[in-house]
Design a protein around this motif. Structure first.
Motif, short mmCIF file in Angstrom:
data_model
loop_
_atom_site.label_atom_id
_atom_site.label_comp_id
_atom_site.label_asym_id
_atom_site.label_seq_id
_atom_site.Cartn_x
_atom_site.Cartn_y
_atom_site.Cartn_z
N SER A 255 12.19 -9.29 -8.94
CA SER A 255 11.14 -8.91 -8.00
C SER A 255 9.85 -8.73 -8.80
CB SER A 255 11.51 -7.63 -7.26
OG SER A 255 11.60 -6.54 -8.15
N LEU A 256 8.76 -9.15 -8.21
CA LEU A 256 7.45 -9.00 -8.80
C LEU A 256 6.50 -8.46 -7.74
CD1 LEU A 256 7.16 -12.49 -10.56
CD2 LEU A 256 7.65 -10.32 -11.69
N ILE A 257 5.50 -7.71 -8.16
CA ILE A 257 4.45 -7.26 -7.26
C ILE A 257 3.15 -7.81 -7.83
CG2 ILE A 257 3.19 -5.32 -6.30
CD1 ILE A 257 5.80 -3.73 -6.45
N LEU A 258 2.41 -8.55 -6.99
CA LEU A 258 1.18 -9.20 -7.40
C LEU A 258 0.00 -8.51 -6.71
CD1 LEU A 258 2.44 -12.84 -6.72
CD2 LEU A 258 2.75 -11.49 -8.80
N ASP A 259 -0.82 -7.80 -7.47
CA ASP A 259 -2.03 -7.20 -6.92
C ASP A 259 -3.06 -8.29 -6.74
OD1 ASP A 259 -0.77 -4.76 -7.15
OD2 ASP A 259 -1.94 -4.08 -8.87
N LEU A 260 -3.56 -8.43 -5.50
CA LEU A 260 -4.49 -9.51 -5.19
C LEU A 260 -5.90 -9.22 -5.67
CD1 LEU A 260 -3.30 -10.43 -1.60
CD2 LEU A 260 -2.89 -11.67 -3.72
N ARG B 264 12.86 -16.32 -2.85
CA ARG B 264 13.68 -16.03 -1.67
C ARG B 264 12.93 -15.25 -0.60
NH1 ARG B 264 19.77 -16.31 -3.19
NH2 ARG B 264 19.53 -17.54 -5.05
N ALA B 265 11.89 -14.51 -1.00
CA ALA B 265 11.14 -13.72 -0.04
C ALA B 265 9.73 -13.45 -0.56
CB ALA B 265 11.85 -12.40 0.23
N LEU B 266 8.77 -13.47 0.36
CA LEU B 266 7.39 -13.08 0.09
C LEU B 266 7.00 -12.06 1.14
CD1 LEU B 266 5.65 -16.54 -0.44
CD2 LEU B 266 6.07 -14.82 -2.19
N LEU B 267 6.33 -11.01 0.72
CA LEU B 267 5.90 -9.97 1.65
C LEU B 267 4.46 -9.61 1.32
CD1 LEU B 267 6.52 -7.82 3.84
CD2 LEU B 267 7.20 -6.31 1.98
N TYR B 268 3.57 -9.75 2.29
CA TYR B 268 2.18 -9.36 2.13
C TYR B 268 2.00 -7.92 2.56
CZ TYR B 268 -2.75 -8.87 3.11
OH TYR B 268 -4.03 -8.40 3.14
N GLU B 269 1.26 -7.15 1.77
CA GLU B 269 0.98 -5.76 2.10
C GLU B 269 -0.53 -5.53 2.09
OE1 GLU B 269 3.27 -2.93 -0.29
OE2 GLU B 269 4.57 -4.60 -0.85
N ASN B 270 -1.06 -4.98 3.19
CA ASN B 270 -2.48 -4.63 3.25
C ASN B 270 -2.79 -3.54 2.23
OD1 ASN B 270 -3.54 -6.27 5.35
ND2 ASN B 270 -2.51 -4.98 6.85
N ALA B 271 -4.02 -3.46 1.84
CA ALA B 271 -4.46 -2.39 0.95
C ALA B 271 -4.31 -1.04 1.65
CB ALA B 271 -5.91 -2.61 0.54
N SER B 272 -3.98 -0.03 0.87
CA SER B 272 -3.87 1.33 1.40
C SER B 272 -4.71 2.24 0.51
CB SER B 272 -2.41 1.78 1.41
OG SER B 272 -1.94 1.94 0.09
N GLU C 175 -4.41 -4.47 -2.08
CA GLU C 175 -3.78 -5.56 -1.33
C GLU C 175 -2.83 -6.27 -2.29
OE1 GLU C 175 -5.59 -8.99 1.56
OE2 GLU C 175 -6.66 -8.52 -0.27
N ARG C 176 -1.60 -6.58 -1.83
CA ARG C 176 -0.62 -7.14 -2.76
C ARG C 176 0.41 -8.01 -2.05
NH1 ARG C 176 2.27 -1.67 -4.95
NH2 ARG C 176 0.76 -2.13 -6.55
N ILE C 177 1.11 -8.77 -2.88
CA ILE C 177 2.22 -9.60 -2.43
C ILE C 177 3.44 -9.22 -3.25
CG2 ILE C 177 3.14 -11.95 -2.29
CD1 ILE C 177 0.27 -12.94 -2.01
N SER C 178 4.56 -8.99 -2.55
CA SER C 178 5.83 -8.76 -3.23
C SER C 178 6.62 -10.06 -3.19
CB SER C 178 6.63 -7.67 -2.51
OG SER C 178 5.95 -6.45 -2.58
#
Length: 70
Positions: free
Chosen positions: A62-67, A3-11, A16-19
């Motif tokens: 919900s899952l968090i995928l570390d790239l 239902r949703a994908l969210l890209y997050e830059n590394a901090s 770097e990850r995708i929710s």
């Protein structure tokens, strides 16, 4: 279904990850999806909160995928 994908830059504190948020018909369907993501070699880690396992059918997840290659 996703239902949703969210890209997050590394901090400084997170890679770097995708929710991913979605709905699975059954718990076993979600676990199979999670296992496929883990074995793909595309992610360093797949995070799945325990709340993903509380329902047997019709569950929101919900899952968090570390790239990065594992």
């Amino acid at each position: 279904s996703i239902r949703a994908l969210l890209y997050e830059n590394a901090s400084k504190t997170n890679p770097e990850r995708i929710s991913v948020k979605g709905r699975a018909q059954t718990r076993s369907e979600l676990l199979r999806f999670q296992k496929n993501l883990e074995s793909s070699g595309l992610f360093k880690k797949v995070h799945s909160p325990i709340s993903n396992l509380l329902q047997e059918i019709g569950l929101e997840f919900s899952l968090i995928l570390d790239l990065g290659a594992s």
